[in-house]
Structures are given as structure tokens and as C-alpha cells.
Design a protein around this motif. Structure first.
Motif, PDB file in Angstrom:
ATOM      1  N   SER A  29     -10.905  15.211  61.887  1.00 32.22           N
ATOM      2  CA  SER A  29     -10.816  16.538  61.313  1.00 32.22           C
ATOM      3  C   SER A  29     -11.432  16.641  59.924  1.00 32.22           C
ATOM      4  N   TYR A  30     -12.020  15.578  59.439  1.00 31.72           N
ATOM      5  CA  TYR A  30     -12.662  15.622  58.135  1.00 31.72           C
ATOM      6  C   TYR A  30     -13.758  14.581  58.040  1.00 31.72           C
ATOM      7  N   THR A  31     -14.689  14.798  57.120  1.00 27.16           N
ATOM      8  CA  THR A  31     -15.760  13.844  56.879  1.00 27.16           C
ATOM      9  C   THR A  31     -15.189  12.679  56.103  1.00 27.16           C
ATOM     10  N   TYR A  32     -15.377  11.508  56.629  1.00 26.18           N
ATOM     11  CA  TYR A  32     -14.654  10.329  56.202  1.00 26.18           C
ATOM     12  C   TYR A  32     -15.605   9.224  55.775  1.00 26.18           C
ATOM     13  N   TYR A  33     -15.241   8.520  54.728  1.00 22.66           N
ATOM     14  CA  TYR A  33     -16.020   7.367  54.268  1.00 22.66           C
ATOM     15  C   TYR A  33     -15.066   6.264  53.818  1.00 22.66           C
ATOM     16  N   ASP A  35     -14.854   2.641  51.889  1.00 20.45           N
ATOM     17  CA  ASP A  35     -15.653   1.755  51.040  1.00 20.45           C
ATOM     18  C   ASP A  35     -15.184   0.305  51.157  1.00 20.45           C
ATOM     19  N   VAL A  36     -15.934  -0.591  50.564  1.00 22.40           N
ATOM     20  CA  VAL A  36     -15.639  -2.027  50.678  1.00 22.40           C
ATOM     21  C   VAL A  36     -14.491  -2.445  49.764  1.00 22.40           C
ATOM     22  N   ASN A  37     -14.039  -1.565  48.894  1.00 26.30           N
ATOM     23  CA  ASN A  37     -12.971  -1.905  47.952  1.00 26.30           C
ATOM     24  C   ASN A  37     -11.584  -1.512  48.450  1.00 26.30           C
ATOM     25  N   GLY A  38     -11.475  -1.149  49.697  1.00 25.27           N
ATOM     26  CA  GLY A  38     -10.170  -0.808  50.250  1.00 25.27           C
ATOM     27  C   GLY A  38      -9.747   0.629  50.035  1.00 25.27           C
ATOM     28  N   LEU A  39     -10.682   1.526  49.836  1.00 25.67           N
ATOM     29  CA  LEU A  39     -10.358   2.938  49.663  1.00 25.67           C
ATOM     30  C   LEU A  39     -10.990   3.768  50.776  1.00 25.67           C
ATOM     31  N   GLU A  40     -10.279   4.790  51.218  1.00 23.98           N
ATOM     32  CA  GLU A  40     -10.807   5.747  52.188  1.00 23.98           C
ATOM     33  C   GLU A  40     -11.020   7.070  51.457  1.00 23.98           C
ATOM     34  N   TRP A  41     -12.197   7.625  51.616  1.00 22.12           N
ATOM     35  CA  TRP A  41     -12.580   8.868  50.939  1.00 22.12           C
ATOM     36  C   TRP A  41     -12.794   9.968  51.955  1.00 22.12           C
ATOM     37  N   VAL A  42     -12.467  11.208  51.598  1.00 22.45           N
ATOM     38  CA  VAL A  42     -12.760  12.371  52.435  1.00 22.45           C
ATOM     39  C   VAL A  42     -13.370  13.477  51.584  1.00 22.45           C
ATOM     40  N   TYR A  43     -14.241  14.252  52.216  1.00 24.66           N
ATOM     41  CA  TYR A  43     -14.844  15.432  51.606  1.00 24.66           C
ATOM     42  C   TYR A  43     -13.878  16.573  51.910  1.00 24.66           C
ATOM     43  N   ALA A  44     -13.007  16.919  50.955  1.00 29.92           N
ATOM     44  CA  ALA A  44     -11.877  17.796  51.228  1.00 29.92           C
ATOM     45  C   ALA A  44     -12.148  19.282  51.073  1.00 29.92           C
ATOM     46  N   THR A  83     -25.263   9.170  49.309  1.00 29.31           N
ATOM     47  CA  THR A  83     -25.620   8.214  50.365  1.00 29.31           C
ATOM     48  C   THR A  83     -24.419   7.875  51.228  1.00 29.31           C
ATOM     49  N   ALA A  84     -23.266   7.632  50.602  1.00 27.03           N
ATOM     50  CA  ALA A  84     -22.064   7.249  51.348  1.00 27.03           C
ATOM     51  C   ALA A  84     -21.652   8.318  52.353  1.00 27.03           C
ATOM     52  N   PHE A  85     -21.720   9.568  51.972  1.00 22.11           N
ATOM     53  CA  PHE A  85     -21.331  10.666  52.859  1.00 22.11           C
ATOM     54  C   PHE A  85     -22.506  11.229  53.645  1.00 22.11           C
ATOM     55  N   GLU A  86     -23.670  10.628  53.491  1.00 20.87           N
ATOM     56  CA  GLU A  86     -24.871  11.064  54.203  1.00 20.87           C
ATOM     57  C   GLU A  86     -25.103  12.562  54.013  1.00 20.87           C
ATOM     58  N   GLY A 133     -16.915  23.290  42.148  1.00 22.20           N
ATOM     59  CA  GLY A 133     -17.306  21.893  42.361  1.00 22.20           C
ATOM     60  C   GLY A 133     -16.649  21.339  43.607  1.00 22.20           C
ATOM     61  N   GLU A 134     -17.337  20.501  44.301  1.00 20.93           N
ATOM     62  CA  GLU A 134     -16.826  19.915  45.549  1.00 20.93           C
ATOM     63  C   GLU A 134     -15.682  18.945  45.254  1.00 20.93           C
ATOM     64  N   THR A 135     -14.664  18.936  46.122  1.00 20.54           N
ATOM     65  CA  THR A 135     -13.511  18.058  45.931  1.00 20.54           C
ATOM     66  C   THR A 135     -13.501  16.947  46.969  1.00 20.54           C
ATOM     67  N   PHE A 136     -13.363  15.744  46.484  1.00 21.87           N
ATOM     68  CA  PHE A 136     -13.212  14.569  47.334  1.00 21.87           C
ATOM     69  C   PHE A 136     -11.832  13.977  47.073  1.00 21.87           C
ATOM     70  N   LEU A 137     -11.195  13.474  48.123  1.00 21.67           N
ATOM     71  CA  LEU A 137      -9.884  12.835  48.005  1.00 21.67           C
ATOM     72  C   LEU A 137      -9.995  11.377  48.409  1.00 21.67           C
ATOM     73  N   VAL A 138      -9.012  10.592  48.025  1.00 16.63           N
ATOM     74  CA  VAL A 138      -9.022   9.161  48.297  1.00 16.63           C
ATOM     75  C   VAL A 138      -7.614   8.695  48.677  1.00 16.63           C
ATOM     76  N   ARG A 139      -7.546   7.608  49.428  1.00 10.95           N
ATOM     77  CA  ARG A 139      -6.272   6.925  49.692  1.00 10.95           C
ATOM     78  C   ARG A 139      -6.543   5.449  49.901  1.00 10.95           C
ATOM     79  N   ASN A 140      -5.523   4.650  49.747  1.00  8.17           N
ATOM     80  CA  ASN A 140      -5.657   3.221  50.013  1.00  8.17           C
ATOM     81  C   ASN A 140      -5.676   3.017  51.516  1.00  8.17           C
ATOM     82  N   GLN A 141      -6.361   1.988  51.973  1.00  2.87           N
ATOM     83  CA  GLN A 141      -6.511   1.758  53.416  1.00  2.87           C
ATOM     84  C   GLN A 141      -5.246   1.268  54.088  1.00  2.87           C
ATOM     85  N   ALA A 142      -4.343   0.667  53.349  1.00  5.25           N
ATOM     86  CA  ALA A 142      -3.160   0.065  53.965  1.00  5.25           C
ATOM     87  C   ALA A 142      -2.320   1.128  54.665  1.00  5.25           C
TER      88      ALA A 142
END
Length: 168
Positions: A29-33, A35-44, A83-86, A133-142
Motif C-alpha cells: 500500500s505504499y512505496t517502500y525502500y 536500506d542496508v542500515n536496518g531502516l525501512e523507508w516509505v514515501y508517505a 535513486t533509492a525510491f527510483e 515538501g514531500e514526507t518520508f517516514l522510517v521505522r526499524n526493520q525488527a
């Protein structure tokens, strides 16, 4: 015995159908990325997370507004975010999501590429406080891995079928 097997198969199909009727976690339900540092990002949202376009972004599914450390660990600059969100004019899959309650889900590629990224540090965004401005959100992968009811029911029915087969 044949009737018992048919009943087991019918129960399995019924349980599987019921369990899949409602999603536990909607990753589509959202554009998801990730990263290698253990974070999940979304274009909110195509608007500022707070006070932009009339509605604030709703923080759900353990997502939060990123800190400066989150931004700097995941993206060295604006081009890394793009680049990450293409994000480009040809990718209509990389759009903000109405899932986070801002009421908007359109694609503002021009805003992202111009650096209008709400809450980002100035090393990434040219205008981090602008209301559109565009909003991006983040969460830890665990995230806890809890088996779905269908998985447990399938396992139980399979073990029961094996036991009945041995007795027959």
C-alpha cells in the motif's frame, strides 16, 4: 476414510480462505525502500508531515518521522534518496501513499527532485520546512515474526492427516 480425507481438505481450504480475507500487514500500500542500515523507508505524503495541505500524516505500523541521524545514515544527499525510491517521471509506482492519512497520494516528482523534502537535513533538502515538501517516514526493520493462523492450521491438519494415515 475417504470421507474423512475430503472433510480435512474442505476444512483446510475454508481456514485458508478465511485467514487470507484480511491482511495483517499491507506492504503493497505504499512505496517502500529498505536500506542496508536496518531502516525501512516509505514515501508517505506529497505534503509536509505536520501542517501540510490541511492534513497531518498519520504515524502507523511503527513508522515515525526520521531524525537527522536516520537521514544521514541512509542517504548521503538528495540524489541518493531519488535513486533509492527510483523517482523519475516514468515511474508511476514511486508515489506518495494515502495509506498514511494525508488524503493525498499523487506523485510530485518535481518537488522531490527540487529538494522539497519535509524534515530532511539541508544536506539532502533545499527547503525542508516548506508546506508542500514531500514526507518520508522510517521505522526499524525488527518486526516480530508471528505465524499466521493459516500456517498453524495447515500444520495441525497435516499432522492429523499423517497420524490418521498411519492408523489406517
Amino acid at each position: 476414510m475417504k470421507t474423512l480425507k475430503l472433510a480435512l481438505i474442505g476444512m483446510l481450504l475454508t481456514v485458508a480462505g478465511v485467514a487470507n480475507a484480511s491482511l495483517i500487514y499491507q506492504s503493497g500500500s505504499y512505496t517502500y525502500y529498505e536500506d542496508v542500515n536496518g531502516l525501512e523507508w516509505v514515501y508517505a505524503s506529497p505534503c509536509a508531515g505536520v501542517g501540510g495541505c490541511g492534513n497531518d500524516v498519520t504515524l502507523i505500523d511503527d513508522f515515525r518521522f526520521p531524525t537527522e541521524l536516520d537521514w544521514n545514515t541512509s542517504f548521503v544527499d538528495l540524489s541518493a534518496l531519488i535513486t533509492a525510491f527510483e523517482i523519475d517521471l516514468n515511474n508511476t509506482n514511486a508515489c506518495a501513499s494515502a495509506y498514511f492519512g494525508s488524503g493525498f497520494s499523487h506523485c510530485d516528482f518535481g518537488n522531490v527532485t527540487a529538494g522539497y523534502v519535509w524534515g530532511a537535513p539541508t544536506s539532502i533538502a533545499s527547503s525542508p520546512t516548506i508546506s508542500f515538501g514531500e514526507t518520508f517516514l522510517v521505522r526499524n526493520q525488527a518486526r516480530s515474526s508471528i505465524p499466521e493462523p493459516t500456517t498453524l492450521a495447515t500444520l495441525a491438519l497435516g499432522l492429523l492427516a499423517l497420524r490418521l494415515r498411519r492408523k489406517a
